[in-house]
Design an enzyme around this catalytic site. Structure first.
Site, short mmCIF file in Angstrom:
data_model
loop_
_atom_site.label_atom_id
_atom_site.label_comp_id
_atom_site.label_asym_id
_atom_site.label_seq_id
_atom_site.Cartn_x
_atom_site.Cartn_y
_atom_site.Cartn_z
N GLU A 128 0.84 -1.22 0.00
CA GLU A 128 0.00 0.00 0.00
C GLU A 128 0.86 1.26 0.00
OE1 GLU A 128 -3.08 -0.02 -0.54
OE2 GLU A 128 -3.83 -1.98 0.09
N ARG A 132 0.66 3.81 -3.16
CA ARG A 132 0.03 5.10 -2.90
C ARG A 132 1.08 6.20 -2.68
NH1 ARG A 132 -5.74 3.83 0.06
NH2 ARG A 132 -5.70 1.59 -0.25
N ASP A 255 -4.67 -9.57 -8.87
CA ASP A 255 -4.95 -8.60 -9.93
C ASP A 255 -3.75 -7.83 -10.50
OD1 ASP A 255 -4.81 -7.32 -7.47
OD2 ASP A 255 -6.80 -6.44 -7.53
N GLU A 371 -12.00 0.62 -10.46
CA GLU A 371 -11.61 -0.27 -11.57
C GLU A 371 -12.55 -0.22 -12.77
OE1 GLU A 371 -11.30 -0.94 -8.38
OE2 GLU A 371 -9.20 -1.49 -8.12
C1 DMJ Z 1 -6.23 0.62 -5.12
O1 DMJ Z 1 -5.47 0.83 -4.00
C2 DMJ Z 1 -5.43 0.02 -6.24
O2 DMJ Z 1 -6.09 0.21 -7.44
C3 DMJ Z 1 -5.14 -1.43 -6.04
O3 DMJ Z 1 -4.48 -2.01 -7.15
C4 DMJ Z 1 -6.40 -2.20 -5.79
N1 DMJ Z 1 -7.24 -1.61 -4.81
C5 DMJ Z 1 -7.45 -0.19 -4.76
C6 DMJ Z 1 -8.67 0.30 -5.49
O4 DMJ Z 1 -9.75 -0.51 -5.50
#
Ligand code: DMJ
Length: 464
Positions: A128, A132, A255, A371
């Protein structure tokens, strides 16, 4: 605020204004009236997106300034680790720049550069923090040229490096930013494989290869453990390198591993990434794709047998059409987007998880995720099919209708009842609003081909 990168987009103001007026007149003369009406409708929505973004941002300013996130119902602030790492200010910074909210961006930059400090005795989640904060600082630096942002990014990168100290080179889940101690040996491909865009960019900018090498090794070590079918599992032990859960899918926990295989080829031209991507995507299309009465979905199988185990799809899986489109597979991208939109329309807003065979909601929350919007934007970018803007309009109207709170935007506890939840994640400002904006804005708002978005929608420059 210096605008090195920004000038590439916007050029010299006077020349630009003259050119714009000339071009606009020519376009106006040559464009049929029905197109002009559609354009003006799109401009109206762009304005609405910006206004709604500002509604979320201003309430963050008022009730949570300097903290990680706003809790929009209780009007309080939330810090992930008990002290702020400026999650929202860093995550939202490049969206403020893209939307030309210059005074807000300047104030945000001032907050970040005076308050951000990483010498903290707290365990943070490497994944994270990387997507971020490291991603946000790097894109912020590239867009402004402000060396303080690069300094923070490099400091953060150095503090995160010990996370790769497992016997396999796969990163632990948590790292103490002060001591460098690590925790959490059970992780997943998304957490081990979604680091190279950020660490690699840091290497290229600082000319220090160590960041690239560590993150690439983590990606390769994940890939090397794929099954003979070419699939990866849902969780893995970084000390033994053994899978602890062999479920395979494109959703939560896996993902963005796929996303970074393709994007590290795009961003850095790294041929190993291209080869790994090719091997993995063909397995994904063979064993995870599910053709169900003419509809295309991607479900769950076991990575070793390839047998279908669950018909689950959800809000996170909805990033996949974007990745398919970006990698050139517009056919599957379009078909899967139809399925994502069907999931959204079931209750007017998408659930976290759905059984696509029975259309039964398995997890009914909506976390304001980006998404599906991201995929709509990519599909519009590549096809210019107005259907995608129409789709985006429905997504946006429902997003506002159900998630707007008096003080910001609130997640939903349940998409069937639309009951709100006291949560506004930083990715709402980094991603959801940014993709809505880019979908409706003129293509000139961002020169798509010159950047690659990290998984948190931070555009990183393709210059290597
Ligand atoms: C975000 O922090 C990023 O896109 C991550 O890859 C997946 N989850 C969240 C958004 O849903």
């Amino acid at each position: 605020m210096r605008r090195a990168y920004w000038h590439r987009y916007h050029g010299d103001q006077d020349t630009l204004v003259t050119a714009f007026v000339l071009a606009a007149s020519l376009i106006l003369l040559a464009t049929p009236a029905c197109h002009r009406a559609a354009d003006s409708e799109d401009r109206k929505i762009t304005g609405q997106v910006r206004t709604e973004f500002l509604h979320a941002w201003r309430n963050y300013e008022q009730y949570a300034w300097g903290h990680d996130a706003l809790r929009p119902l209780s009007k309080t602030a939330h810090d992930w680790y008990g002290q702020s790492l400026q999650m929202t200010p860093v995550d939202a910074f490049d969206t403020l720049l893209l939307m030309h909210l210059d005074s807000e961006a300047a104030k945000d930059l001032q907050l970040i550069t005076s308050n951000l400090s990483f010498d903290r005795d707290i365990y943070v989640k490497n994944f994270e923090i990387t997507i971020r904060l490291l991603g946000g600082l790097l894109s912020g630096y590239e867009m402004t040229g402000d060396k303080r942002l690069l300094g923070s990014a490099e400091e953060l990168g150095n503090r995160l490096l010990p996370v790769f100290g497992s016997p396999t080179g796969l990163p632990y889940v948590y790292i103490n930013l002060h001591t460098g101690q690590v925790r959490g040996p059970i992780t997943n491909p998304a957490e081990t494989g979604t680091l190279l865009l950020e660490f690699g960019t840091l290497s290229k900018i600082t000319a220090k290869p160590i960041f690239y090498e560590k993150a690439k090794r983590a990606l390769v070590e994940t890939y090397k453990r794929r099954s003979p079918l070419g699939l990866v599992g849902q969780s893995i032990n970084v000390e033994t390198g053994v899978w602890t859960d062999t479920a395979s899918h494109i959703g939560s926990g896996i993902d963005s591993y796929y996303e970074y295989l393709w994007k590290c080829w795009l961003l850095f031209g790294d041929k190993d990434c291209l080869e790994m991507w090719r091997a993995n995507i063909s397995a994904v299309n063979s064993y995870l794709a599910d053709d169900l009465q003419g509809e295309l979905w991607y479900g769950h199988t076991d990575m070793n047998t390839g047998k279908r185990t669950e018909t689950i799809y959800g809000a996170l899986d909805a990033f996949f059409p974007a990745l398919l489109a970006l990698s050139g597979d517009l056919g599957r991208a379009r078909r899967l987007q139809v399925s994502s939109f069907k999931m959204w329309n079931l209750h007017g807003i998408e659930p976290e998880l759905l059984d696509y065979k029975t259309m039964r909601v398995l997890a009914g929350s909506y976390h304001l995720r980006p998404e599906i919007v991201e995929s709509t934007y990519y599909l519009y970018h590549y096809t210019r099919d107005p259907e995608y803007r129409k789709m985006g309009e429905i997504l946006f109207n429902n997003f506002v209708r159900y998630c707007r709170a008096d003080t910001g935007y609130a997640a939903l506890a349940d998409v069937t009842t639309k009951q709100k939840k006291d949560e506004m994640e930083s990715f709402v400002l980094a991603e959801t609003f940014k993709y809505f904006y880019l979908l409706f804005a003129s293509p000139k708002a961002l020169d798509f081909d010159t950047v690659v978005f990290n998984t948190e929608a931070h555009p990183l420059r393709r210059q290597w």
